[in-house]
Motif scaffolding. Sequence first.
Motif, PDB file in Angstrom:
ATOM      1  N   GLU A 332       0.827  -1.204   0.000  1.00  0.00           N
ATOM      2  CA  GLU A 332       0.000   0.000   0.000  1.00  0.00           C
ATOM      3  C   GLU A 332       0.864   1.258   0.000  1.00  0.00           C
ATOM      4  OE1 GLU A 332      -4.073  -0.655   2.284  1.00  0.00           O
ATOM      5  OE2 GLU A 332      -2.403  -1.456   3.467  1.00  0.00           O
ATOM      6  N   THR A 333       1.895   1.287   0.831  1.00  0.00           N
ATOM      7  CA  THR A 333       2.776   2.462   0.843  1.00  0.00           C
ATOM      8  C   THR A 333       3.539   2.574  -0.473  1.00  0.00           C
ATOM      9  OG1 THR A 333       4.516   1.189   1.970  1.00  0.00           O
ATOM     10  CG2 THR A 333       2.998   2.457   3.348  1.00  0.00           C
ATOM     11  N   GLU A 334       3.937   1.425  -1.041  1.00  0.00           N
ATOM     12  CA  GLU A 334       4.631   1.447  -2.326  1.00  0.00           C
ATOM     13  C   GLU A 334       3.721   1.967  -3.432  1.00  0.00           C
ATOM     14  OE1 GLU A 334       5.899  -2.564  -2.777  1.00  0.00           O
ATOM     15  OE2 GLU A 334       7.329  -2.455  -1.105  1.00  0.00           O
ATOM     16  N   ALA A 335       2.411   1.727  -3.291  1.00  0.00           N
ATOM     17  CA  ALA A 335       1.455   2.193  -4.298  1.00  0.00           C
ATOM     18  C   ALA A 335       1.109   3.671  -4.131  1.00  0.00           C
ATOM     19  CB  ALA A 335       0.180   1.357  -4.232  1.00  0.00           C
ATOM     20  N   GLY A 336       1.536   4.296  -3.015  1.00  0.00           N
ATOM     21  CA  GLY A 336       1.309   5.722  -2.842  1.00  0.00           C
ATOM     22  C   GLY A 336       0.318   6.093  -1.764  1.00  0.00           C
ATOM     23  N   TYR A 337      -0.098   5.139  -0.926  1.00  0.00           N
ATOM     24  CA  TYR A 337      -1.056   5.446   0.133  1.00  0.00           C
ATOM     25  C   TYR A 337      -0.338   5.894   1.402  1.00  0.00           C
ATOM     26  CZ  TYR A 337      -4.777   3.559  -2.738  1.00  0.00           C
ATOM     27  OH  TYR A 337      -5.669   3.354  -3.764  1.00  0.00           O
ATOM     28  N   VAL A 338      -0.972   6.796   2.128  1.00  0.00           N
ATOM     29  CA  VAL A 338      -0.432   7.302   3.382  1.00  0.00           C
ATOM     30  C   VAL A 338      -1.550   7.350   4.424  1.00  0.00           C
ATOM     31  CG1 VAL A 338       1.318   8.710   2.223  1.00  0.00           C
ATOM     32  CG2 VAL A 338      -0.907   9.728   2.798  1.00  0.00           C
ATOM     33  N   LEU A 339      -1.168   7.492   5.673  1.00  0.00           N
ATOM     34  CA  LEU A 339      -2.130   7.727   6.752  1.00  0.00           C
ATOM     35  C   LEU A 339      -2.181   9.230   7.004  1.00  0.00           C
ATOM     36  CD1 LEU A 339      -1.040   4.891   9.216  1.00  0.00           C
ATOM     37  CD2 LEU A 339      -2.979   4.873   7.621  1.00  0.00           C
ATOM     38  N   ALA A 340      -3.336   9.827   6.754  1.00  0.00           N
ATOM     39  CA  ALA A 340      -3.455  11.283   6.874  1.00  0.00           C
ATOM     40  C   ALA A 340      -3.205  11.759   8.298  1.00  0.00           C
ATOM     41  CB  ALA A 340      -4.830  11.737   6.402  1.00  0.00           C
ATOM     42  N   CYS A 341      -3.547  10.924   9.295  1.00  0.00           N
ATOM     43  CA  CYS A 341      -3.378  11.351  10.686  1.00  0.00           C
ATOM     44  C   CYS A 341      -1.926  11.419  11.097  1.00  0.00           C
ATOM     45  CB  CYS A 341      -4.146  10.418  11.628  1.00  0.00           C
ATOM     46  SG  CYS A 341      -3.392   8.790  11.873  1.00  0.00           S
ATOM     47  N   GLN A 342      -1.043  10.756  10.354  1.00  0.00           N
ATOM     48  CA  GLN A 342       0.376  10.735  10.688  1.00  0.00           C
ATOM     49  C   GLN A 342       1.244  11.486   9.686  1.00  0.00           C
ATOM     50  OE1 GLN A 342       1.620   9.208  13.569  1.00  0.00           O
ATOM     51  NE2 GLN A 342      -0.578   9.214  13.998  1.00  0.00           N
ATOM     52  N   SER A 343       0.618  12.085   8.678  1.00  0.00           N
ATOM     53  CA  SER A 343       1.371  12.699   7.581  1.00  0.00           C
ATOM     54  C   SER A 343       1.513  14.196   7.758  1.00  0.00           C
ATOM     55  CB  SER A 343       0.676  12.417   6.239  1.00  0.00           C
ATOM     56  OG  SER A 343       0.693  11.036   5.951  1.00  0.00           O
ATOM     57  N   HIS A 344       2.740  14.681   7.492  1.00  0.00           N
ATOM     58  CA  HIS A 344       3.073  16.107   7.536  1.00  0.00           C
ATOM     59  C   HIS A 344       3.755  16.481   6.229  1.00  0.00           C
ATOM     60  CE1 HIS A 344       2.274  16.322  11.918  1.00  0.00           C
ATOM     61  NE2 HIS A 344       2.688  15.066  11.882  1.00  0.00           N
ATOM     62  N   PRO A 345       3.478  17.670   5.706  1.00  0.00           N
ATOM     63  CA  PRO A 345       4.011  18.033   4.383  1.00  0.00           C
ATOM     64  C   PRO A 345       5.519  18.260   4.384  1.00  0.00           C
ATOM     65  CG  PRO A 345       2.928  19.915   5.401  1.00  0.00           C
ATOM     66  CD  PRO A 345       2.658  18.745   6.287  1.00  0.00           C
ATOM     67  N   LEU A 346       6.158  17.835   3.300  1.00  0.00           N
ATOM     68  CA  LEU A 346       7.574  18.109   3.066  1.00  0.00           C
ATOM     69  C   LEU A 346       7.766  18.995   1.837  1.00  0.00           C
ATOM     70  CD1 LEU A 346       9.223  14.624   3.774  1.00  0.00           C
ATOM     71  CD2 LEU A 346       9.248  16.656   5.224  1.00  0.00           C
ATOM     72  N   THR A 347       6.664  19.360   1.181  1.00  0.00           N
ATOM     73  CA  THR A 347       6.709  20.231   0.008  1.00  0.00           C
ATOM     74  C   THR A 347       5.650  21.321   0.161  1.00  0.00           C
ATOM     75  OG1 THR A 347       5.222  18.657  -1.114  1.00  0.00           O
ATOM     76  CG2 THR A 347       7.584  18.472  -1.585  1.00  0.00           C
ATOM     77  N   PRO A 348       5.797  22.444  -0.552  1.00  0.00           N
ATOM     78  CA  PRO A 348       4.815  23.534  -0.427  1.00  0.00           C
ATOM     79  C   PRO A 348       3.411  23.141  -0.836  1.00  0.00           C
ATOM     80  CG  PRO A 348       6.843  24.344  -1.428  1.00  0.00           C
ATOM     81  CD  PRO A 348       6.952  22.856  -1.392  1.00  0.00           C
ATOM     82  N   GLU A 349       3.275  22.167  -1.741  1.00  0.00           N
ATOM     83  CA  GLU A 349       1.959  21.732  -2.204  1.00  0.00           C
ATOM     84  C   GLU A 349       1.849  20.216  -2.022  1.00  0.00           C
ATOM     85  OE1 GLU A 349      -0.405  23.708  -3.387  1.00  0.00           O
ATOM     86  OE2 GLU A 349       0.776  25.567  -3.420  1.00  0.00           O
ATOM     87  N   VAL A 350       0.750  19.795  -1.414  1.00  0.00           N
ATOM     88  CA  VAL A 350       0.483  18.362  -1.226  1.00  0.00           C
ATOM     89  C   VAL A 350      -0.981  18.127  -1.614  1.00  0.00           C
ATOM     90  CG1 VAL A 350       0.229  16.486   0.435  1.00  0.00           C
ATOM     91  CG2 VAL A 350       2.171  18.037   0.616  1.00  0.00           C
ATOM     92  N   GLU A 351      -1.220  17.022  -2.326  1.00  0.00           N
ATOM     93  CA  GLU A 351      -2.595  16.666  -2.690  1.00  0.00           C
ATOM     94  C   GLU A 351      -2.897  15.237  -2.261  1.00  0.00           C
ATOM     95  OE1 GLU A 351      -5.634  16.404  -6.541  1.00  0.00           O
ATOM     96  OE2 GLU A 351      -3.596  17.208  -6.805  1.00  0.00           O
ATOM     97  N   LEU A 352      -4.042  15.058  -1.589  1.00  0.00           N
ATOM     98  CA  LEU A 352      -4.519  13.758  -1.152  1.00  0.00           C
ATOM     99  C   LEU A 352      -5.864  13.450  -1.783  1.00  0.00           C
ATOM    100  CD1 LEU A 352      -3.859  13.688   2.724  1.00  0.00           C
ATOM    101  CD2 LEU A 352      -2.426  12.747   0.900  1.00  0.00           C
ATOM    102  N   ASP A 353      -6.112  12.170  -2.008  1.00  0.00           N
ATOM    103  CA  ASP A 353      -7.426  11.716  -2.487  1.00  0.00           C
ATOM    104  C   ASP A 353      -7.916  10.624  -1.545  1.00  0.00           C
ATOM    105  OD1 ASP A 353      -9.643  10.763  -3.791  1.00  0.00           O
ATOM    106  OD2 ASP A 353      -8.722  10.732  -5.775  1.00  0.00           O
ATOM    107  N   PHE A 354      -8.947  10.936  -0.753  1.00  0.00           N
ATOM    108  CA  PHE A 354      -9.527   9.974   0.181  1.00  0.00           C
ATOM    109  C   PHE A 354     -10.483   8.999  -0.506  1.00  0.00           C
ATOM    110  CE2 PHE A 354      -8.207  13.338   3.061  1.00  0.00           C
ATOM    111  CZ  PHE A 354      -7.773  12.640   4.199  1.00  0.00           C
ATOM    112  N   ASP A 355     -10.810   9.259  -1.761  1.00  0.00           N
ATOM    113  CA  ASP A 355     -11.806   8.448  -2.452  1.00  0.00           C
ATOM    114  C   ASP A 355     -11.216   7.254  -3.206  1.00  0.00           C
ATOM    115  OD1 ASP A 355     -13.650  10.235  -1.516  1.00  0.00           O
ATOM    116  OD2 ASP A 355     -13.868  11.333  -3.401  1.00  0.00           O
ATOM    117  N   ARG A 356      -9.922   7.204  -3.363  1.00  0.00           N
ATOM    118  CA  ARG A 356      -9.333   6.117  -4.147  1.00  0.00           C
ATOM    119  C   ARG A 356      -9.247   4.841  -3.302  1.00  0.00           C
ATOM    120  NH1 ARG A 356      -4.478   7.869  -8.222  1.00  0.00           N
ATOM    121  NH2 ARG A 356      -5.290   9.870  -8.893  1.00  0.00           N
TER     122      ARG A 356
END
Length: 356
Positions: A332-356
Amino acid sequence: MFHPLRVSAVEQLTDDAVAITFAIPAELRAAFRHTPGQHVALRRIVGGAEIRRTYSICTPAAEAPDEPVVQVGVRLVEGGEFSTYALKELSVGDTVEVMAPMGRFAFQPRPGRFAAIVGGSGITPVLSIAATLLAREPDARFCLIRSDRTAASTMFLDEVADLKDRWPDRFQLVTALSREEQQSGLPSGRLDHERLTGLLPELLPVADVDGWFLCGPFGLVQGAERALHGLGVDRTRIHQEIFHVDDGTSPAVASAGPASTAAPAHSTLTATLDGRSGNWPVREGDSLLETVLRSRSDAPYACKGGVCGTCRAFLVSGEVRMDRNYALEPDETEAGYVLACQSHPLTPEVELDFDR
């Protein structure tokens, strides 16, 4: 979405654990028809503050037209607001807000040989998995290896014994107690990596097991996973769910996306949830889930501890750092999934999709 459900039964399992059964109204039966291994999130409002906790469903999965039975096992946690309420205040007739079943520890019964290694309250989802499998698949076998402190602290003793009585040729039970000697069975002690490495080949043909289910405290699950890998079990056959973290060690992925060295001074999050997108600035120190929740109270979450996986989202663009990850599988992590509750940005722009 939470639904108010009436408590139809509260059963004392041990001195510090109860089983709570909810009445499912006819109009919600389809929504609450669970897959073995799934959990539900429970919500309670205290003093204007929201408390959410997740508990696995321990009852067998019902197929239509049978009515679904949703029962959870709750063990008292020291200082736990919800577990204290459940054991000391909750009564039959009370109403609890419950979210429909979810979770990726789910298992679709099929013929084959399966096994589980569980600790403490980790028995709850595995009880549903084993009972459903044995009832539906006459050619399936199941081996349950469980670890508890003492016999008196063991949850669902009668239910597990019933599986042994009903399917003696297809259900194998092995019990280890860490703080009490047994008259028969394994000597007392923890089921750690070294012990499991020697024990498992003596109990069953490890290479012939089609699926392993590991559930309980992080230390037990980690040790069991290491033992199975050492015995040559492919990771695709190992399924795990952490109930709580007991040693402070995190298997978190340090970052997701291309390597980055420092967090930006200002970041903006774009997130899609239920088909609607929004953009919000990320406050210093806030997780991406907290950022979404400021404007979207319907953002999915339950534990906020990186354990349940309810807040899983696909990282469309940008880079993030995950503080902890006890829920997502490596694929799952290799496919690009993250846990939003534990994630902090490392770039000025970050985009998440909760629907996938």
